[in-house]
Design an enzyme around this catalytic site. Sequence first.
Site, PDB file in Angstrom:
ATOM      1  N   GLY A   7       0.843  -1.200  -0.029  1.00  0.00           N
ATOM      2  CA  GLY A   7       0.057   0.046  -0.038  1.00  0.00           C
ATOM      3  C   GLY A   7       0.937   1.267  -0.117  1.00  0.00           C
ATOM      4  O   GLY A   7       1.203   1.819   1.166  1.00  0.00           O
ATOM      5  N   ALA A  10       0.060   7.818   0.619  1.00  0.00           N
ATOM      6  CA  ALA A  10       0.845   8.924   1.263  1.00  0.00           C
ATOM      7  C   ALA A  10       1.704   8.211   2.279  1.00  0.00           C
ATOM      8  O   ALA A  10       2.947   8.432   2.281  1.00  0.00           O
ATOM      9  CB  ALA A  10      -0.115   9.875   1.710  1.00  0.00           C
ATOM     10  N   MET A  11       1.289   7.412   3.159  1.00  0.00           N
ATOM     11  CA  MET A  11       2.152   6.914   4.269  1.00  0.00           C
ATOM     12  C   MET A  11       3.303   5.748   3.653  1.00  0.00           C
ATOM     13  O   MET A  11       4.209   5.682   4.220  1.00  0.00           O
ATOM     14  CB  MET A  11       1.084   6.278   5.508  1.00  0.00           C
ATOM     15  CG  MET A  11       0.340   7.546   6.029  1.00  0.00           C
ATOM     16  SD  MET A  11       1.322   8.381   6.960  1.00  0.00           S
ATOM     17  CE  MET A  11       2.025   7.431   8.277  1.00  0.00           C
ATOM     18  N   GLY A  12       2.628   5.001   2.930  1.00  0.00           N
ATOM     19  CA  GLY A  12       3.531   4.050   2.485  1.00  0.00           C
ATOM     20  C   GLY A  12       4.680   4.575   1.725  1.00  0.00           C
ATOM     21  O   GLY A  12       5.788   4.083   1.997  1.00  0.00           O
ATOM     22  N   ASN A 103      -4.860   2.691  10.196  1.00  0.00           N
ATOM     23  CA  ASN A 103      -5.825   3.186  11.140  1.00  0.00           C
ATOM     24  C   ASN A 103      -6.992   2.372  11.495  1.00  0.00           C
ATOM     25  O   ASN A 103      -7.265   1.567  10.539  1.00  0.00           O
ATOM     26  CB  ASN A 103      -6.221   4.663  10.613  1.00  0.00           C
ATOM     27  CG  ASN A 103      -5.525   5.796  10.846  1.00  0.00           C
ATOM     28  OD1 ASN A 103      -4.702   6.056  11.845  1.00  0.00           O
ATOM     29  ND2 ASN A 103      -5.500   6.686  10.201  1.00  0.00           N
ATOM     30  N   LYS A 186      -6.189   6.075  19.169  1.00  0.00           N
ATOM     31  CA  LYS A 186      -6.236   6.836  17.971  1.00  0.00           C
ATOM     32  C   LYS A 186      -7.538   6.520  17.255  1.00  0.00           C
ATOM     33  O   LYS A 186      -8.020   7.786  16.679  1.00  0.00           O
ATOM     34  CB  LYS A 186      -5.059   6.387  16.977  1.00  0.00           C
ATOM     35  CG  LYS A 186      -4.784   7.225  16.013  1.00  0.00           C
ATOM     36  CD  LYS A 186      -3.668   6.896  15.183  1.00  0.00           C
ATOM     37  CE  LYS A 186      -3.418   7.794  13.745  1.00  0.00           C
ATOM     38  NZ  LYS A 186      -2.806   7.396  12.795  1.00  0.00           N
ATOM     39  N   SER A 257      -9.641  12.612   7.140  1.00  0.00           N
ATOM     40  CA  SER A 257      -9.698  11.875   6.012  1.00  0.00           C
ATOM     41  C   SER A 257     -10.904  11.008   5.435  1.00  0.00           C
ATOM     42  O   SER A 257     -11.160  11.138   4.319  1.00  0.00           O
ATOM     43  CB  SER A 257      -8.777  10.661   6.217  1.00  0.00           C
ATOM     44  OG  SER A 257      -9.183   9.730   7.387  1.00  0.00           O
TER      45      SER A 257
END
Lengths: 309, 309
Positions: A7, A10-12, A103, A186, A257
């Site tokens: 994946g 953005a974070m990957g 998340n 979170k 998000s």
Amino acid sequence: MKIAIAGAGAMGCRFGYMLTKAGQDVVLIDEWPAHIEAIRTNGLQVVDGDTTDTLQIPIYRPEEVHEEVDVVIAFTKSMKLGEMLEKIKAIIHEDTKVVCLLNGLGHEYTMEKYVPRKNIIMGVTIWTAGINAPGVARLGGTGTVEIQAVEEASGRAIAEELVAVMNQAGLNASYSEDVLFSIWRKACVNGTMNATCAILDANIGEVFDTTTAEAVVDQIIHEFVEVAHHEGVKIDEAEMKNYVYTASNKVRAHYPSMHQDLMQNHRFTEIDYLNGFVAKRGLEYGIPTPYCAMITQLIHAKEQILKVQ
Amino acid sequence: MKIAIAGAGAMGCRFGYMLTKAGQDVVLIDEWPAHIEAIRTNGLQVVDGDTTDTLQIPIYRPEEVHEEVDVVIAFTKSMKLGEMLEKIKAIIHEDTKVVCLLNGLGHEYTMEKYVPRKNIIMGVTIWTAGINAPGVARLGGTGTVEIQAVEEASGRAIAEELVAVMNQAGLNASYSEDVLFSIWRKACVNGTMNATCAILDANIGEVFDTTTAEAVVDQIIHEFVEVAHHEGVKIDEAEMKNYVYTASNKVRAHYPSMHQDLMQNHRFTEIDYLNGFVAKRGLEYGIPTPYCAMITQLIHAKEQILKVQ
């Protein structure tokens, strides 16, 4: 360490970029054709403030990867996790650790269907990132990562090795003694802000400034805390409220998000892994979770009204 | 019969027009300057299909009326009822009957502050109407009216006289033996459609077609039925569901008034007299009404986010 990022949103991209820069052997795995094409043609462009760096990094579709890796870091959308793990099973061998940094709640149950428990590492991160265009990731800000092996006897040593690798890459990682607490905390923040901002089509400041937000937020927190308790995760309700309201004040102008997914991009949301998970488990445990249930139903209704894909 | 219509919006204009045409002595009372000015200058324009009729009918601001009337028919917005009754107390004498034909719940409690119970007549109507422009009302469709005196010993005779007057005007009126049932049933329909369409920014068909609408609608109905029961109004829950789903199928393309108020015109909604009333009474009675409470809180939040007036 041979690491696959499953994946490469953005974070990957952020994790892939930072780990490659620190000398790790990283491949990205994703399904977005334009993104894959852009990274193959121009490299991964990484924008951080005024500077742009270009990194040559291999990126594959799930069907294209075959070589065994030491670690898979999962960064898919919540609803894509199982499908991704199914598709990349060729690279997950007997000792491959799979780290979940998504998340939301309940991913360990999805992971267990594809990965032996001894190889599952759960985690949570507060790093952020964005995608400016296919092949172009945006950094900015700082963050931390917490991870913990689901079976500490077999998994802790390797998880701690991974913490060291992440820290060489500047990811501020730590081995957590109670990562489920951090994951739930979170998720509870997201569960109060994401769905309310999405359904009210407003940013966090606008929602939290209303006279009725507190009643909604407090009840959602209450339901998360009650269900967490039944899942073996102890969260102090008063502390959690304080944490949420403090957090909300720091990100007043932010559209969460879920607002981006639902209202801006007309995409499916991750509601089933936030309030929806709490409502489902609440039903199983006999704990009333009406606010989580109703907002999940409203978000799903809105998805259908907007004909999301 | 000397009749004052307190609140000359769409429905007030319809009733004022039909009663005047039938020979009654009717005055309109309203606070919308452009509407008052238009009716004084051009008469009340009444559009019905392809035909437009013009009616000279007196219209006053509340402060301008002083002459005692036999009957006041209240057609204000719910939140304006008390204020209107206060302002027109000069025309409400010892024997003046005040008929409440507003949508929503709990208006009898507001009425009691301004009118002796012996003079209160509660009612409900399914006539509809619209306002095309200041001074221009739009008819269309047919309907019925039900009324019942709160104290039958003293009020029934006059209420039945009023039924006859309304029927001479073609209003299909009847004296009800249980008008609170009809009021609650209509409120329950509104309580399922108005708030959901407003918060989801969709019409009735779009909302009811979603896979999650039924769970929301069924729970809202359940809460209305439970609270109604404690208010002495017996509603069969299965029949009520059938009534709501049947009704929803007939008005699929309709955007309910709360959608018009909130999303189209950025005005305050009547939520406190629908789901909000049920939630408030539920709290007092110790009956769980979480869906009515949450949707009321969400609608009020949206009012504030949209800075309604």
